[in-house]
Motif scaffolding. Structure first.
Motif, short mmCIF file in Angstrom:
data_model
loop_
_atom_site.label_atom_id
_atom_site.label_comp_id
_atom_site.label_asym_id
_atom_site.label_seq_id
_atom_site.Cartn_x
_atom_site.Cartn_y
_atom_site.Cartn_z
N GLN A 86 24.14 90.01 0.49
CA GLN A 86 25.27 89.19 0.05
C GLN A 86 25.91 88.56 1.28
O GLN A 86 26.17 89.23 2.28
N CYS A 87 26.16 87.26 1.20
CA CYS A 87 26.73 86.51 2.31
C CYS A 87 28.24 86.72 2.39
O CYS A 87 28.93 86.64 1.37
N THR A 88 28.75 86.97 3.59
CA THR A 88 30.20 87.15 3.75
C THR A 88 30.94 85.82 3.66
O THR A 88 32.13 85.79 3.41
N GLY A 89 30.23 84.72 3.90
CA GLY A 89 30.89 83.42 3.89
C GLY A 89 31.22 82.95 2.49
O GLY A 89 32.34 82.55 2.19
N CYS A 90 30.23 83.00 1.58
CA CYS A 90 30.43 82.38 0.26
C CYS A 90 30.14 83.34 -0.87
O CYS A 90 30.30 82.98 -2.03
N GLY A 91 29.70 84.54 -0.57
CA GLY A 91 29.48 85.51 -1.63
C GLY A 91 28.11 85.40 -2.29
O GLY A 91 27.75 86.22 -3.12
N ARG A 98 20.48 82.07 8.59
CA ARG A 98 21.74 81.63 7.98
C ARG A 98 21.64 81.60 6.47
O ARG A 98 20.55 81.49 5.91
N CYS A 99 22.82 81.66 5.85
CA CYS A 99 22.91 81.51 4.40
C CYS A 99 22.44 80.10 4.04
O CYS A 99 22.85 79.14 4.68
N ARG A 100 21.60 79.98 3.01
CA ARG A 100 21.09 78.67 2.63
C ARG A 100 22.18 77.80 2.01
O ARG A 100 22.08 76.58 2.00
N ASP A 101 23.24 78.44 1.47
CA ASP A 101 24.29 77.66 0.83
C ASP A 101 25.39 77.24 1.79
O ASP A 101 25.89 76.13 1.73
N CYS A 102 25.85 78.14 2.66
CA CYS A 102 27.05 77.82 3.44
C CYS A 102 26.83 77.92 4.94
O CYS A 102 27.77 77.76 5.71
N ASP A 103 25.61 78.20 5.39
CA ASP A 103 25.27 78.23 6.82
C ASP A 103 25.89 79.39 7.61
O ASP A 103 25.76 79.45 8.82
N THR A 104 26.57 80.30 6.93
CA THR A 104 27.07 81.48 7.64
C THR A 104 25.90 82.22 8.28
O THR A 104 24.83 82.35 7.68
N ILE A 105 26.10 82.68 9.51
CA ILE A 105 25.03 83.42 10.18
C ILE A 105 24.91 84.82 9.59
O ILE A 105 25.88 85.58 9.55
ZN ZN Z 1 26.96 81.84 2.22
#
Ligand code: ZN
Ligand code: FAD
Lengths: 198, 85, 230
Positions: free
Chosen positions: B27-32, B52-59
């Motif tokens: 689970q991505c911390t940036g966008c969930g 990175r997250c494919r949706d929000c680029d969070t590392i």
């Molecule tokens: Zn994300």
């Protein structure tokens, strides 16, 4: 470890001009830790902030109007390629830093896309570093850091931050993106300062 | 830039975790967003490998290798959840 | 070694203690120079788990470090170092069911050869549709095998040629787009299990096209080889 018969790989070049462990490449590999940002020029600016009386900013137009120099330098990437005689055009950091007197000793470059890298201010002064907006006579391609990137050719190329938007001047050194993850804080290619402790 | 995906990290991660990680969920911390490790956007052309997250680029993951030793950071992954497949 | 096209070769490997693999998995090939310099790349396994040999199919990139070595320099009898098989996400076996839609760009066809051979060898009843995109007929790999595979009632093979096509070409022309994906694949209602493999830009286009057509992203699996389109 078995040697693969006939495999040499991209071999380090044996030349006084090429730092240890580097090979010479003719193409220009794209070095990236994230997606390419596309910042419209009318919202782009370059800012010197931090330990200054007042932050100074240049719009794209104002930046383009600053005196530009043509630069021909060799660049050395920590992923082991070296590219000789690259030609750029850009604004000397002496010009930019003169507009923002400071007591600071360090700079952290900040960029679109969130990338940062740290460089001692002394390494940005004295005609050793530029913010460049042209490569090979053409506007700098976004893949290679356009509209503008830092160029500090005497350090490993990750210090030449792509998509730069400004410098944060600091009294103390603070690691940037790769430096936080174990890459060398200074990054001198001639001393092969690739990782912390080198 | 043409990033790879988490499949490209399968070998290294297998060395590190002694199991297949590509089917693990995160689970991505940036966008969930939740997804499989294989679906991360992987940038392998820099000094280290950045996922990175494919949706929000969070590392999500940072991997660097120095002289045969791996160093792994997971700044943007809250949970490694159950295998998806 | 089998030459597939002027730039692509299939390499059969004799491996001690091969643990077996699942169709769609890959290996990491590590090369070592005499001075200890090492480098590593991933290659999909082209053979089925049921095949006697493990084989890889490698496309030579002219300015590449590893692929020109594997295609031009490697000789029968040479040894290379492998890690794997790895990657359970981009794998298919009969138990995962279908219907299957396989979408390949260029050398992205390699893992699907393994899946299709496994499909046949395991007597699977899962219906399969394969869409391959290649620059030209000469650059399409596994041509003969694709013709044989297409003889199976359960397997449907479509080919699109993006750069040049013979005058009498009866297949598709041009790059993949939603229209081509919907004519050659399954409808979203049929809830296919989709695998997409190839150059990064190709995979993105195909995946976005299928999602736009209403396919469940959770049933689309992707593997990107890097590089631009086909
Ligand atoms: Zn994300
Ligand atoms: C999971 C996985 C499976 C793979 N399976 C296969 C396979 O079955 N067969 C196969 O031939 N390849 C496969 N690849 C690609 C392979 O790993 C190498 O990237 C490829 O062979 C190039 O390596 P190189 O050393 O020759 O080129 P490099 O020296 O790495 O690169 C040379 C130049 O080509 C560019 N480039 C890198 N990769 C590609 C690409 N795929 N397409 C176009 N340009 C590129 C680079 O940006 C660089 O400018 C796979 C990759 C992954 C991640």
């Amino acid at each position: 470890m078995a040697v693969s018969r006939g495999f040499v790989g991209r071999r380090p070049a044996d030349s006084a001009r090429v730092p240890p462990g580097q090979y010479v490449t003719r193409d220009f590999p794209v070095l990236s830790a994230g997606p390419t940002p596309y910042t419209p020029l009318d919202t782009w600016d370059f800012t010197v902030r931090g330990l200054v009386n007042r932050p100074v900013s240049w719009s794209w137009q104002a930046f383009r109007a600053l005196p530009h120099e043509n630069i021909t330098v060799d660049i050395h990437c920590v992923t082991k390629w070296t590219k000789l005689d690259t030609t750029w055009s850009g604004v000397s950091l002496d010009t930019l830093l003169d507009a923002a007197p400071t007591q600071a000793s360090y700079a952290l470059a900040f960029c679109d896309g969130g990338y940062t890298t740290n460089v001692p201010l002394a390494d940005l002064r004295g005609g050793q570093a530029w913010v460049v907006d042209e490569y090979d006579g053409q506007p700098l391609d976004p893949e290679h850091g356009g509209p503008a990137r830092l160029l500090v050719p005497h350090l490993y190329f990750w210090k030449s931050a792509k998509w730069i938007r400004g410098l944060e001047l600091r009294p103390a050194d603070e690691p940037g993106f790769w430096e936080m993850f174990g890459y060398h804080n200074y990054g001198d290619p001639w001393k092969e300062q690739r990782y912390q402790g080198d | 830039m043409h990033p790879l995906d988490g499949n490209a990290m399968a070998g290294v991660m297998h060395d590190l975790f002694a199991r297949d990680m590509t089917t693990m969920g995160y689970q991505c911390t940036g966008c969930g967003k939740t997804g499989a490790v294989a679906e991360m956007a992987v940038y392998a052309s820099g000094p280290g490998t950045v996922a990175r997250c494919r949706d929000c680029d969070t590392i999500l993951l940072m991997l660097s290798e120095r002289r045969g030793m791996y160093c792994l950071d997971a700044p943007g992954m809250t949970h490694a959840i159950l295998p998806l497949a | 070694m089998t030459v597939e096209t002027p730039r692509v070769t299939t390499i059969a490997l004799a491996i001690r203690d091969w643990p077996g693999h699942r169709a769609g998995q890959h290996v990491d090939v590590r090369l070592t120079a005499p001075d200890g310099y090492q480098t590593e790349r991933s290659y999909s396994i082209a053979s089925a788990p049921e095949d006697a040999d493990v084989s890889l199919t490698v496309e030579r990139l002219d300015d590449g470090e590893v692929s020109p070595y594997l295609v031009d320099e490697l000789r029968p009898g040479d040894e290379i170092e492998l890690r794997g098989p790895v990657g359970g996400y981009f794998a298919w076996d009969n138990e995962l069911g279908g219907p299957l839609f396989l979408v390949a760009g260029g050398s992205g066809l390699v893992p699907f050869r393994s899946m299709l051979r496994h499909h046949r060898a395991s007597g699977s009843r899962v219906p399969v549709r394969l869409l391959c995109s290649a620059r030209s007929l000469e650059l399409l790999i596994y041509r003969e095998e694709l013709i044989k595979l297409a003889a199976d009632d359960l397997v449907d093979v479509s080919v699109t040629l993006t750069r040049e096509a013979p005058d009498d070409w009866r297949g598709y022309r041009g790059r993949i787009d939603p229209a081509l994906l919907s004519t050659t694949g399954w409808s979203a209602k049929e809830e296919p299990l989709t695998y997409i493999c190839g150059p990064t830009a190709f995979v993105e286009t195909a995946a976005a096209g299928l999602v736009a057509l209403g396919h469940d992203p959770g049933r689309i699996r992707t593997e990107r080889f890097g590089g631009t389109g086909v």
